[in-house]
Design an enzyme around this catalytic site. Structure first.
Site, PDB file in Angstrom:
ATOM      1  N   LYS A  25     -40.894  20.494  65.415  1.00  0.00           N
ATOM      2  CA  LYS A  25     -39.470  20.680  65.702  1.00  0.00           C
ATOM      3  C   LYS A  25     -38.674  20.839  64.412  1.00  0.00           C
ATOM      4  O   LYS A  25     -37.785  21.693  64.315  1.00  0.00           O
ATOM      5  CB  LYS A  25     -38.955  19.481  66.491  1.00  0.00           C
ATOM      6  CG  LYS A  25     -37.444  19.333  66.504  1.00  0.00           C
ATOM      7  CD  LYS A  25     -37.015  17.970  66.993  1.00  0.00           C
ATOM      8  CE  LYS A  25     -35.625  17.640  66.504  1.00  0.00           C
ATOM      9  NZ  LYS A  25     -35.110  16.378  67.028  1.00  0.00           N
ATOM     10  N   ASN A  26     -38.982  20.025  63.400  1.00  0.00           N
ATOM     11  CA  ASN A  26     -38.209  20.044  62.161  1.00  0.00           C
ATOM     12  C   ASN A  26     -38.497  21.272  61.307  1.00  0.00           C
ATOM     13  O   ASN A  26     -37.853  21.471  60.279  1.00  0.00           O
ATOM     14  CB  ASN A  26     -38.474  18.771  61.357  1.00  0.00           C
ATOM     15  CG  ASN A  26     -37.884  17.546  62.026  1.00  0.00           C
ATOM     16  OD1 ASN A  26     -36.968  17.650  62.835  1.00  0.00           O
ATOM     17  ND2 ASN A  26     -38.409  16.381  61.698  1.00  0.00           N
ATOM     18  N   ARG A 102     -27.890  17.990  65.945  1.00  0.00           N
ATOM     19  CA  ARG A 102     -27.465  17.945  64.547  1.00  0.00           C
ATOM     20  C   ARG A 102     -27.883  19.194  63.779  1.00  0.00           C
ATOM     21  O   ARG A 102     -27.189  19.637  62.870  1.00  0.00           O
ATOM     22  CB  ARG A 102     -28.026  16.698  63.859  1.00  0.00           C
ATOM     23  CG  ARG A 102     -27.621  16.655  62.393  1.00  0.00           C
ATOM     24  CD  ARG A 102     -27.939  15.379  61.693  1.00  0.00           C
ATOM     25  NE  ARG A 102     -27.628  15.502  60.274  1.00  0.00           N
ATOM     26  CZ  ARG A 102     -26.417  15.425  59.754  1.00  0.00           C
ATOM     27  NH1 ARG A 102     -25.382  15.214  60.530  1.00  0.00           N
ATOM     28  NH2 ARG A 102     -26.222  15.557  58.457  1.00  0.00           N
ATOM     29  N   CYS A 126     -29.021  12.551  67.490  1.00  0.00           N
ATOM     30  CA  CYS A 126     -29.233  11.109  67.596  1.00  0.00           C
ATOM     31  C   CYS A 126     -28.253  10.339  66.721  1.00  0.00           C
ATOM     32  O   CYS A 126     -27.969  10.735  65.594  1.00  0.00           O
ATOM     33  CB  CYS A 126     -30.666  10.762  67.176  1.00  0.00           C
ATOM     34  SG  CYS A 126     -31.902  11.256  68.386  1.00  0.00           S
ATOM     35  N   ASP A 316     -38.745   9.069  60.355  1.00  0.00           N
ATOM     36  CA  ASP A 316     -38.960   9.449  61.755  1.00  0.00           C
ATOM     37  C   ASP A 316     -40.170   8.768  62.394  1.00  0.00           C
ATOM     38  O   ASP A 316     -40.402   8.939  63.593  1.00  0.00           O
ATOM     39  CB  ASP A 316     -39.125  10.970  61.879  1.00  0.00           C
ATOM     40  CG  ASP A 316     -37.796  11.690  61.954  1.00  0.00           C
ATOM     41  OD1 ASP A 316     -36.752  11.025  62.041  1.00  0.00           O
ATOM     42  OD2 ASP A 316     -37.798  12.935  61.932  1.00  0.00           O
ATOM     43  N   VAL A 338     -33.695   5.522  54.130  1.00  0.00           N
ATOM     44  CA  VAL A 338     -33.218   6.898  54.320  1.00  0.00           C
ATOM     45  C   VAL A 338     -31.948   6.933  55.163  1.00  0.00           C
ATOM     46  O   VAL A 338     -30.956   7.564  54.787  1.00  0.00           O
ATOM     47  CB  VAL A 338     -34.319   7.770  54.959  1.00  0.00           C
ATOM     48  CG1 VAL A 338     -33.810   9.190  55.203  1.00  0.00           C
ATOM     49  CG2 VAL A 338     -35.558   7.800  54.065  1.00  0.00           C
TER      50      VAL A 338
END
Length: 428
Positions: A25-26, A102, A126, A316, A338
Site C-alpha cells: 500500500k505504501n 492521508r 488514521c 507500522d 516516529v
C-alpha cells in the site's frame, strides 16, 4: 465503507497455511499519485485492492484521469490497474476525498507540476498523532512554488516551471521525500534532496519514475539527485510486496503457535522484522517462492523495540508486536520515536486481560498466561491488526468493532486467515 465488526474465536487452531503477499500500500499510493505527471497509459501490476487505493482512484478520476481495475479473484491480491491522465482538467481536490486518506497530500507536487496550481484539502486517514505537512510545504516552496494554507486547504501555485534546488530535510520524512521527488522530476535544472527517506517504498517510486523517463541517481541512499526532464511517459511497473502485511501474518502464526508460508516475499525484504520475529521465538526460512514463518520455541520471548525510519524498526509494525508480546514470558518494552499517540490500542488490549502500561512514548507489556475474548474497538489500521492477532490467541470470542479501518491496509484478511484455519467472521 459501512461500519463492520470482526468476530474472532480464539485458541482453537494454530494459524497454518499459505498466503500470497500483496503489493505494498505504501508503494502503490505514491506511484498512483505519480501517474498524474505522465503522458499515456500506465499499467501497474501487484496492486492491492484496499480502501485507500479506492480513494486514490476516486481522487485521480475527480481530476479527469481514467482508471480501470482488473481483479485477481483467485488470490485476492496483486491486481492490475491501468491509469491514464492525459486529459486532466481539474486542480482542486475536495475535502470529501482527502478526509478519507492521508496519502492525498502526495498529489500536491504532481498536480502543481502538471497544472501550475493545486488545491488540496488537509488530509485524513488514521489518527495516530501529529503528522504535519510542514516539510512538504517547505520543499515545494524551495522549488519555487507559492504555498499558503487557507482554512482547511493547502493552495499551491507557480508562475512557470519549478526550479531545481537543494532540499536538506532537517528530519527524515517518507511523504515529504516523495512529494519533493515527484515535484522535482520535471523542474528546470537539478535538484538535490539530502536526508531523504530510504524506505523500499520510496525506492520503488523512484524506480517507477526512472522507467517513465526521469533522471534520478542515488536511489536507496540519503542523497537523491534529480535532473529535470521535459516529459514523462507511462511505463509498466510491478509494485513491490508489502512487508507490513507479511510481518502481520507472521506474527499471527507466532502468536498461535502455528506456521505460515508467505509467497512473494523474502527475509531480506522483511529487513529487521525477520530478526525481531526470530527474537520472539519464531523461525524465518526462505523457500523458493517466498518464506515460511513458524513458532520455533515453546514460548514467546519478550522484546525491546525502538521505532525508527528505515532501516530501523517500522512504526507500522509495533502494535502487532505488542499484541504478540502480551503472551510473552517476561516484560517487553516498545519505544515509539516516529509518531506520537500511537498506543491507542493499549486500552483495548487491557480489556482482553493484557498487562500493558503506557508512559510517554513507551509501552511496557508484562506477559500473561492467557488473554480472554472481549468486545473491543479498533482505533486505527495497525491497531485493528493487533487486536485481530490478540483475538486469534485469546480464549473465547473477541468482537472487534470499527474494523473497517483494517481494510485500509489489508485485503480480504479474514478470508485469508480462515483459509489458514482461523475462525474469523466479518459482520456488517
Amino acid at each position: 465503507m459501512v461500519e463492520a465488526s470482526l468476530r474472532v474465536s480464539g485458541s482453537t487452531n494454530p494459524i497454518s497455511g499459505r498466503i500470497v503477499a500483496n503489493g505494498a500500500k505504501n508503494s502503490a499510493l505514491p506511484i498512483m499519485a505519480a501517474c498524474l505527471l505522465l503522458n499515456g497509459s500506465v499499467v501497474l501490476a501487484g496492486m492491492p485492492d484496499l480502501r485507500d487505493v479506492t480513494v486514490m482512484s476516486e481522487l485521480i478520476t475527480s481530476l479527469g484521469g481514467r482508471i480501470s481495475f482488473l481483479r485477481n479473484t483467485k488470490e485476492k491480491a496483486n491486481h492490475k490497474v491501468e491509469i491514464n491522465c492525459d486529459n486532466l482538467h481539474n486542480w482542486a481536490i475536495p475535502h470529501e476525498i482527502t478526509s478519507q486518506m492521508r496519502a492525498s497530500c502526495l498529489t500536491l507536487g504532481p498536480i502543481l507540476t502538471r497544472m501550475g496550481r493545486a488545491e488540496v484539502a488537509l488530509p485524513g486517514g488514521c489518527s495516530i498523532g501529529s503528522r504535519p505537512l510542514d516539510m512538504h510545504i517547505w520543499a515545494l516552496q524551495k522549488l519555487g512554488a507559492k504555498v499558503e494554507v487557507c482554512g482547511n486547504y493547502v493552495k499551491c501555485s507557480s508562475s512557470g516551471k519549478l526550479v531545481g534546488c537543494h532540499i536538506d530535510f532537517q528530519s527524515v520524512s517518507v511523504g515529504a521525500t516523495e512529494n519533493a521527488l515527484m515535484a522535482a522530476v520535471m523542474a528546470h535544472g537539478t535538484t538535490t534532496i539530502s536526508n531523504a527517506a530510504i524506505e523500499p517504498e520510496v525506492a520503488d517510486l523512484a524506480h517507477f519514475l526512472v522507467k517513465a523517463g526521469a533522471q534520478i541517481s542515488g536511489i536507496g541512499t540519503r542523497t537523491l539527485q534529480i535532473c529535470g526532464v521535459q516529459q514523462l511517459s507511462g511505463p509498466s511497473h510491478t509494485i513491490i510486496r508489502d512487508r507490513m502485511e507479511a510481518g502481520t501474518y507472521a506474527l499471527a502464526a507466532i502468536s498461535t503457535g502455528g506456521s505460515v508460508h508467505i509467497a512473494g516475499v523474502t527475509s531480506e525484504m522483511l529487513g529487521c522484522l525477520a530478526h525481531e520475529l526470530e527474537g520472539m521465538g519464531g523461525k524465518v526460512t526462505d523457500v523458493p517462492d517466498g518464506l515460511v514463518v513458524l513458532r520455533h520455541s515453546p514460548q514467546i520471548n519478550p522484546v525491546v523495540l525502538h521505532t525508527a525510519p528505515y532501516p530501523g524498526f517500522p512504526s507500522d509494525m509495533q502494535a502487532q508486536f505488542a499484541a504478540t508480546a502480551c503472551l510473552a514470558r517476561g516484560t517487553s518494552q516498545i519505544h515509539e520515536h516516529v509518531f506520537d499517540r500511537r498506543f491507542s490500542y493499549a486500552r483495548e488490549l487491557a480489556k482482553m486481560g493484557a498487562d500493558i502500561h503506557v508512559q510517554g512514548n513507551t509501552a511496557s507489556i508484562r506477559g500473561v498466561d492467557k488473554l480472554h475474548g472481549a468486545s473491543v474497538q479498533a482505533p486505527d489500521l495497525r491497531a485493528s491488526a493487533a487486536l485481530l492477532i490478540a483475538g486469534l490467541s485469546a480464549q473465547g470470542v473477541t468482537t472487534i468493532s470499527n474494523v473497517q479501518t483494517l481494510y485500509r491496509g489489508y485485503e480480504a484478511m479474514e478470508e485469508k486467515l480462515r483459509a489458514c484455519g482461523a475462525e474469523v467472521e466479518l459482520v456488517r
